[in-house]
Design an enzyme around this catalytic site. Structure first.
Site, short mmCIF file in Angstrom:
data_model
loop_
_atom_site.label_atom_id
_atom_site.label_comp_id
_atom_site.label_asym_id
_atom_site.label_seq_id
_atom_site.Cartn_x
_atom_site.Cartn_y
_atom_site.Cartn_z
N TYR A 34 0.86 -1.19 0.00
CA TYR A 34 0.00 0.00 0.00
C TYR A 34 0.89 1.23 0.00
O TYR A 34 1.85 1.30 0.76
CB TYR A 34 -0.90 0.00 1.24
CG TYR A 34 -1.74 1.25 1.38
CD1 TYR A 34 -2.79 1.51 0.50
CD2 TYR A 34 -1.51 2.17 2.40
CE1 TYR A 34 -3.58 2.65 0.63
CE2 TYR A 34 -2.30 3.31 2.54
CZ TYR A 34 -3.33 3.55 1.65
OH TYR A 34 -4.10 4.68 1.79
N ASP A 39 9.28 2.85 -0.33
CA ASP A 39 8.23 3.47 0.47
C ASP A 39 8.43 3.01 1.91
O ASP A 39 8.02 1.92 2.29
CB ASP A 39 6.85 3.06 -0.05
CG ASP A 39 5.72 3.68 0.79
OD1 ASP A 39 6.03 4.33 1.81
OD2 ASP A 39 4.55 3.49 0.42
N LYS A 48 4.46 8.65 9.02
CA LYS A 48 4.20 8.02 10.30
C LYS A 48 5.19 8.44 11.40
O LYS A 48 5.00 9.51 11.98
CB LYS A 48 4.10 6.50 10.11
CG LYS A 48 2.90 6.17 9.17
CD LYS A 48 2.45 4.74 9.17
CE LYS A 48 1.10 4.59 8.48
NZ LYS A 48 1.11 4.17 7.07
C1 LIG Z 1 0.45 4.61 5.80
C2 LIG Z 1 1.19 4.38 4.54
C3 LIG Z 1 1.09 5.26 3.44
C4 LIG Z 1 0.12 6.40 3.41
O1 LIG Z 1 0.36 7.35 4.39
P1 LIG Z 1 -0.82 8.33 4.84
O2 LIG Z 1 -0.15 9.28 5.77
O3 LIG Z 1 -1.87 7.49 5.45
O4 LIG Z 1 -1.30 9.01 3.59
C5 LIG Z 1 1.91 5.04 2.35
N1 LIG Z 1 2.77 4.01 2.33
C6 LIG Z 1 2.87 3.15 3.34
C7 LIG Z 1 3.86 2.03 3.27
C8 LIG Z 1 2.07 3.28 4.47
O5 LIG Z 1 2.16 2.39 5.45
#
Ligand SMILES: *Cc1c(COP(=O)(O)O)cnc(C)c1O
Length: 426
Positions: free
Chosen positions: A141, A236, A264
């Site tokens: 994701y 990511d 995060k």
């Molecule tokens: C949480 C997450 C996102 C998206 O971040 P948001 O702050 O919720 O938009 C993108 N990539 C990864 C791997 C994530 O865990």
């Protein structure tokens, strides 16, 4: 107010009663808990029931909830003004800290969400290479940008289909969806269309299909292919950055991506995310170059204060050794308890992240993960919740431990788990 009353009321003015879908408990069933306050490893719901929290806001709460130093920094920053729309020294400090801790990042831009970070990194990769095609992996994701809300089509090398309505197929037709940890498929894809690929985007430790670790070979292969074909490798690390190790997953695997997305943990609970990497690539960003990206609240001073303080706290000596040890104690303890009860279950962890699987062995592919027993997970979730332990409300999400989850907290969790597994075996 009771959780049920709040949930009923929330649904009148908010679709599904929540501002992010997984909070609605659709996957596990039941009533979402409405949280009133949190401290250390705990939070309390609207009925004043206390839970040991294992989602930590889905990762950010790595030093524990409402850490006094973070709260103090936020209060101090807030008293000096909330947002200026002009640059601040705090943003420089934040950028310097990120570049110091993640050596592949030579320059970085701050944004407000992980979605923005990956979306912008993607645009940069396309702008810098002049190519359109991107590769992502099923089960990873990367936020909810159109081009990334894609699931695999049928057959090798077919293009992905939108995984959300409202995403035109035209917007996803440049996104190839491949299998996580399938090295051969990567090789085949590059040998047929490698010179058309702008970038690969990957979670080097996947945390959005439960926890799946990449094999070193998988990441090494994509690094080699990207270099060979002039494609950009984007890690990511919105979830795994500063979560699995101080230098992120890239430090554990010793691989240097061209660009990295963060989020995060770097906001410490407030909206800060970032993307950065090679300086020659970052020079394509406006105002220097032609790749446009902007944000009214990017580098917000209050959010940056929370982020900077969190980044300072995680550099305390032994921070990650302790975090990793507690998380592994939890995972191994749960595995042992399930075994004693005769339940088919295992757990895995890396740094402060863990996965729980109703399977005989830890899954390493999306397909294997989909075969784990979701009904058993849902039963475990509710048994743990009833015992005062809050796990992620889905079988396909990872769990998170904070520095405040000490031995007593892990032992208390194990006591609840012992009872839960006994019930599951019965
Ligand atoms: C949480 C997450 C996102 C998206 O971040 P948001 O702050 O919720 O938009 C993108 N990539 C990864 C791997 C994530 O865990």
């Amino acid at each position: 107010m009771r959780n049920t009353e709040l949930f009923d009321r929330a649904q009148l003015t908010t679709p599904g009663g929540v501002n992010s879908p997984v909070r609605a408990f659709r996957s596990v069933g039941g009533t979402p808990r409405f949280i009133k306050r949190a401290e250390g490893p705990y939070f309390w719901d609207a009925e004043d029931t206390r839970y040991i929290d294992y989602i930590g806001s889905w990762g950010p709460a790595i030093v524990g909830h409402a850490h006094p130093e973070v709260v103090q920094a936020v209060q101090t920053a807030a008293s000096m003004g909330l947002s200026f729309g002009a640059p601040t020294e705090g943003e420089i400090l934040m950028a310097e800290e990120i570049c110091k801790l993640v050596p592949s990042i030579e320059q970085v831009r701050l944004v407000s969400s992980g979605t923005e970070a990956t979306m912008s990194a993607l645009r940069l990769a396309r702008g810098a290479t002049g190519r359109d095609k991107i590769i992502k992996f099923e089960g990873c994701y990367h936020g909810h940008a159109d081009a990334l809300l894609v699931k695999a089509g049928s057959g090798l090398l077919t293009l992905g289909n939108p995984s959300s309505s409202g995403v035109p197929a035209d917007f996803t037709k440049h996104t190839l969806v491949l299998d996580y940890n399938n090295t051969q498929q990567l090789e085949d894809t590059f040998s047929s269309i490698g010179d058309q690929i702008a970038c690969i985007i990957v979670e080097p430790v996947a945390g959005n299909m439960n926890l799946i670790k990449a094999t070193p070979e998988f990441l090494q292969t994509m690094r080699r292919l990207c270099t060979q074909y002039g494609a950009i490798l984007i890690f990511d690390e919105v979830m795994c950055g500063f979560r699995v190790a101080l230098g992120g997953a890239q430090s554990l695997y010793n691989i240097k991506p061209d660009l990295t997305a963060l989020g995060k943990v770097i906001g410490g609970g407030l909206p800060v995310a970032a993307f950065g990497g090679r300086a020659d690539l970052m020079a394509h960003m406006a105002p220097l170059g032609g790749v446009y990206q902007a944000g009214t609240l990017s580098g917000n001073p209050v959010a940056v204060a929370a982020g900077l303080t969190t980044l300072k706290l995680i550099q305390a000596p032994g921070f990650y050794e302790n975090l990793g040890a507690q998380t592994s104690k939890l995972a191994q303890g749960m595995t042992a308890l399930a075994k004693q009860a005769g339940v088919s279950f295992c757990a895995d962890s890396i740094g402060g992240m863990f996965g729980l699987y109703f399977a005989n062995q830890v899954p390493s592919t999306f397909a294997a993960m989909m075969q784990t027993d979701k009904d058993q997970f849902n039963r475990l979730f509710h048994l743990m919740l009833d015992g005062g332990v809050y796990l992620a409300p889905s079988a396909f999400e990872a769990g998170f431990v904070s520095a405040q989850h000490d031995d007593a907290i892990i032992a208390a969790t194990r006591d609840v788990a012992r009872h839960a597994f006994a019930q599951l075996a019965a």
